[in-house]
Design a protein around this motif. Structure first.
Motif, PDB file in Angstrom:
ATOM      1  N   LEU A  45       6.809 -19.431  40.867  1.00  0.00           N
ATOM      2  CA  LEU A  45       7.781 -18.478  40.326  1.00  0.00           C
ATOM      3  C   LEU A  45       8.720 -19.173  39.343  1.00  0.00           C
ATOM      4  CD1 LEU A  45       8.964 -16.380  43.400  1.00  0.00           C
ATOM      5  CD2 LEU A  45       7.897 -15.496  41.349  1.00  0.00           C
ATOM      6  N   TYR A  46       9.202 -20.326  39.755  1.00  0.00           N
ATOM      7  CA  TYR A  46      10.110 -21.078  38.892  1.00  0.00           C
ATOM      8  C   TYR A  46       9.414 -21.515  37.608  1.00  0.00           C
ATOM      9  CZ  TYR A  46      13.085 -24.791  37.182  1.00  0.00           C
ATOM     10  OH  TYR A  46      13.854 -25.589  36.381  1.00  0.00           O
ATOM     11  N   MET A  47       8.189 -22.016  37.730  1.00  0.00           N
ATOM     12  CA  MET A  47       7.448 -22.481  36.556  1.00  0.00           C
ATOM     13  C   MET A  47       7.153 -21.325  35.596  1.00  0.00           C
ATOM     14  SD  MET A  47       7.243 -25.700  36.941  1.00  0.00           S
ATOM     15  CE  MET A  47       6.003 -26.254  35.823  1.00  0.00           C
ATOM     16  N   LEU A  48       6.788 -20.166  36.138  1.00  0.00           N
ATOM     17  CA  LEU A  48       6.532 -19.010  35.285  1.00  0.00           C
ATOM     18  C   LEU A  48       7.794 -18.587  34.552  1.00  0.00           C
ATOM     19  CD1 LEU A  48       4.239 -16.832  37.558  1.00  0.00           C
ATOM     20  CD2 LEU A  48       3.616 -17.856  35.379  1.00  0.00           C
ATOM     21  N   ARG A  49       8.907 -18.620  35.241  1.00  0.00           N
ATOM     22  CA  ARG A  49      10.173 -18.246  34.603  1.00  0.00           C
ATOM     23  C   ARG A  49      10.517 -19.224  33.487  1.00  0.00           C
ATOM     24  NH1 ARG A  49      15.942 -17.073  36.582  1.00  0.00           N
ATOM     25  NH2 ARG A  49      16.359 -15.356  35.176  1.00  0.00           N
ATOM     26  N   ARG A  50      10.275 -20.489  33.735  1.00  0.00           N
ATOM     27  CA  ARG A  50      10.528 -21.503  32.710  1.00  0.00           C
ATOM     28  C   ARG A  50       9.574 -21.332  31.529  1.00  0.00           C
ATOM     29  NH1 ARG A  50       9.737 -27.427  34.473  1.00  0.00           N
ATOM     30  NH2 ARG A  50       7.680 -26.971  33.690  1.00  0.00           N
ATOM     31  N   ASP A  51       8.310 -21.035  31.805  1.00  0.00           N
ATOM     32  CA  ASP A  51       7.344 -20.811  30.722  1.00  0.00           C
ATOM     33  C   ASP A  51       7.732 -19.600  29.877  1.00  0.00           C
ATOM     34  OD1 ASP A  51       5.905 -22.976  31.619  1.00  0.00           O
ATOM     35  OD2 ASP A  51       4.378 -21.779  32.650  1.00  0.00           O
ATOM     36  N   LEU A  52       8.207 -18.553  30.540  1.00  0.00           N
ATOM     37  CA  LEU A  52       8.643 -17.372  29.789  1.00  0.00           C
ATOM     38  C   LEU A  52       9.858 -17.683  28.928  1.00  0.00           C
ATOM     39  CD1 LEU A  52       8.159 -14.555  32.431  1.00  0.00           C
ATOM     40  CD2 LEU A  52       6.917 -14.827  30.283  1.00  0.00           C
ATOM     41  N   LEU A  53      10.730 -18.533  29.418  1.00  0.00           N
ATOM     42  CA  LEU A  53      11.883 -18.937  28.606  1.00  0.00           C
ATOM     43  C   LEU A  53      11.426 -19.722  27.376  1.00  0.00           C
ATOM     44  CD1 LEU A  53      14.946 -19.013  28.275  1.00  0.00           C
ATOM     45  CD2 LEU A  53      14.942 -21.114  29.628  1.00  0.00           C
ATOM     46  N   LEU A  55       8.504 -19.378  25.898  1.00  0.00           N
ATOM     47  CA  LEU A  55       7.913 -18.385  24.990  1.00  0.00           C
ATOM     48  C   LEU A  55       8.998 -17.619  24.246  1.00  0.00           C
ATOM     49  CD1 LEU A  55       5.003 -16.863  27.089  1.00  0.00           C
ATOM     50  CD2 LEU A  55       4.796 -18.109  24.953  1.00  0.00           C
ATOM     51  N   ARG A  56      10.041 -17.262  24.964  1.00  0.00           N
ATOM     52  CA  ARG A  56      11.157 -16.521  24.336  1.00  0.00           C
ATOM     53  C   ARG A  56      11.810 -17.366  23.257  1.00  0.00           C
ATOM     54  NH1 ARG A  56      14.664 -13.364  22.676  1.00  0.00           N
ATOM     55  NH2 ARG A  56      16.062 -12.058  23.869  1.00  0.00           N
ATOM     56  N   THR A  57      11.991 -18.647  23.532  1.00  0.00           N
ATOM     57  CA  THR A  57      12.581 -19.555  22.548  1.00  0.00           C
ATOM     58  C   THR A  57      11.656 -19.742  21.355  1.00  0.00           C
ATOM     59  OG1 THR A  57      13.705 -20.708  24.347  1.00  0.00           O
ATOM     60  CG2 THR A  57      13.568 -21.854  22.244  1.00  0.00           C
ATOM     61  N   ALA A  58      10.355 -19.781  21.598  1.00  0.00           N
ATOM     62  CA  ALA A  58       9.400 -19.978  20.508  1.00  0.00           C
ATOM     63  C   ALA A  58       9.288 -18.750  19.616  1.00  0.00           C
ATOM     64  CB  ALA A  58       8.030 -20.331  21.078  1.00  0.00           C
ATOM     65  N   ASP A  87       6.033  -3.795  10.837  1.00  0.00           N
ATOM     66  CA  ASP A  87       5.113  -3.699  11.965  1.00  0.00           C
ATOM     67  C   ASP A  87       5.103  -4.998  12.767  1.00  0.00           C
ATOM     68  OD1 ASP A  87       3.038  -2.412  13.507  1.00  0.00           O
ATOM     69  OD2 ASP A  87       1.634  -3.789  12.509  1.00  0.00           O
ATOM     70  N   VAL A  88       5.066  -6.131  12.083  1.00  0.00           N
ATOM     71  CA  VAL A  88       5.092  -7.425  12.766  1.00  0.00           C
ATOM     72  C   VAL A  88       6.418  -7.607  13.498  1.00  0.00           C
ATOM     73  CG1 VAL A  88       5.032  -9.929  12.454  1.00  0.00           C
ATOM     74  CG2 VAL A  88       3.448  -8.501  11.189  1.00  0.00           C
ATOM     75  N   THR A  89       7.511  -7.200  12.859  1.00  0.00           N
ATOM     76  CA  THR A  89       8.829  -7.295  13.493  1.00  0.00           C
ATOM     77  C   THR A  89       8.867  -6.466  14.767  1.00  0.00           C
ATOM     78  OG1 THR A  89       9.857  -7.572  11.323  1.00  0.00           O
ATOM     79  CG2 THR A  89      11.308  -6.973  13.141  1.00  0.00           C
ATOM     80  N   ASP A  90       8.302  -5.283  14.732  1.00  0.00           N
ATOM     81  CA  ASP A  90       8.253  -4.436  15.930  1.00  0.00           C
ATOM     82  C   ASP A  90       7.437  -5.087  17.047  1.00  0.00           C
ATOM     83  OD1 ASP A  90       9.827  -2.529  14.728  1.00  0.00           O
ATOM     84  OD2 ASP A  90       8.134  -1.237  14.151  1.00  0.00           O
ATOM     85  N   HIS A  91       6.309  -5.705  16.673  1.00  0.00           N
ATOM     86  CA  HIS A  91       5.489  -6.398  17.677  1.00  0.00           C
ATOM     87  C   HIS A  91       6.259  -7.561  18.300  1.00  0.00           C
ATOM     88  CE1 HIS A  91       1.734  -4.597  15.754  1.00  0.00           C
ATOM     89  NE2 HIS A  91       1.724  -4.211  17.008  1.00  0.00           N
ATOM     90  N   VAL A  92       6.977  -8.301  17.454  1.00  0.00           N
ATOM     91  CA  VAL A  92       7.739  -9.445  17.963  1.00  0.00           C
ATOM     92  C   VAL A  92       8.826  -8.969  18.919  1.00  0.00           C
ATOM     93  CG1 VAL A  92       9.331 -11.295  17.314  1.00  0.00           C
ATOM     94  CG2 VAL A  92       7.262 -10.939  15.998  1.00  0.00           C
ATOM     95  N   ARG A  93       9.528  -7.920  18.561  1.00  0.00           N
ATOM     96  CA  ARG A  93      10.577  -7.389  19.442  1.00  0.00           C
ATOM     97  C   ARG A  93       9.977  -6.842  20.744  1.00  0.00           C
ATOM     98  NH1 ARG A  93      13.985  -4.786  14.627  1.00  0.00           N
ATOM     99  NH2 ARG A  93      15.208  -6.645  14.129  1.00  0.00           N
ATOM    100  N   ASN A  94       8.814  -6.220  20.628  1.00  0.00           N
ATOM    101  CA  ASN A  94       8.129  -5.728  21.823  1.00  0.00           C
ATOM    102  C   ASN A  94       7.781  -6.888  22.752  1.00  0.00           C
ATOM    103  OD1 ASN A  94       6.719  -4.201  23.664  1.00  0.00           O
ATOM    104  ND2 ASN A  94       4.913  -3.990  22.391  1.00  0.00           N
ATOM    105  N   ILE A  95       7.293  -7.971  22.192  1.00  0.00           N
ATOM    106  CA  ILE A  95       6.949  -9.154  22.998  1.00  0.00           C
ATOM    107  C   ILE A  95       8.206  -9.736  23.630  1.00  0.00           C
ATOM    108  CG2 ILE A  95       6.160 -11.543  22.825  1.00  0.00           C
ATOM    109  CD1 ILE A  95       3.962 -10.505  20.947  1.00  0.00           C
TER     110      ILE A  95
END
Length: 185
Positions: A45-53, A55-58, A87-95
């Motif tokens: 759980l901790y590792m997944l949360r860190r990985d998502l962070l 991804l969010r930073t990237a 369209d790309v901006t919308d995809h990025v915000r969706n992600i």
């Protein structure tokens, strides 16, 4: 157009990663409520949360790049390309929103696992306290009568010993029944 294609390719490749993380989060989330999760799952759980962070930073800078390509009047970007960048901006915000929602689910799953663990510890503590209270009654009575005082009224009775055992059994039985009724045992 090449810049749009590269950005779209990058953003589209985040989706499979997020899908695999989402599937893993759902399986862990199901385990949290159905059974006690293991230490390895809590670490996951901790590792997944860190990985998502990560991804969010990237993905964060991509929002600004796409926004500038969409709205700013850059000489290299034609007016007809701006909807594609939108369209790309919308995809990025969706992600970004998906990442944020998955991080929240992980936080809730982690908190739920802690609450389940605390509830189990509380149940064990209640059982131990109940059994200790039941054992305390005969221990106290045996301690009092084991002091060998000379003037104890029950010592002269013919059935004093049996009465004391009956009081012990009644007290222990009463405590057992009350704790059982309260759900502690």
């Amino acid at each position: 157009y090449i810049l749009y294609a590269i950005l779209d390719f990058i953003v589209d490749n985040y989706s499979p990663v997020l899908e695999s993380i989402h599937d893993e989060i759902e399986s862990i989330e199901d385990d949290v409520l159905s059974k006690q999760i293991s230490k390895a799952q809590i670490e996951r759980l901790y590792m997944l949360r860190r990985d998502l962070l990560r991804l969010r930073t990237a993905i964060g800078p991509l929002v600004e790049v796409c926004r500038r390509l969409e709205h700013d009047d850059l000489s290299m970007v034609r007016q007809a390309m701006q909807p594609l960048f939108r369209d790309v901006t919308d995809h990025v915000r969706n992600i970004q929103e998906r990442i944020d929602s998955m991080r929240e689910v992980l936080a809730f799953a982690f908190e739920a696992s802690l609450l389940v663990g605390q509830a189990q510890e509380t149940a064990v503590s209640k059982k131990l306290a109940s059994w200790l209270a039941i054992i305390a009654v005969p221990t106290a009575l045996a301690g009092i009568y084991g002091m060998n005082f000379k003037h104890m009224p029950e010592l002269e009775w013919e059935y004093g010993y049996f009465m004391l055992l009956g009081v012990m059994l009644a007290a222990c039985g009463s405590l057992y029944w009350r704790f059982r009724r309260a759900g502690w045992l």
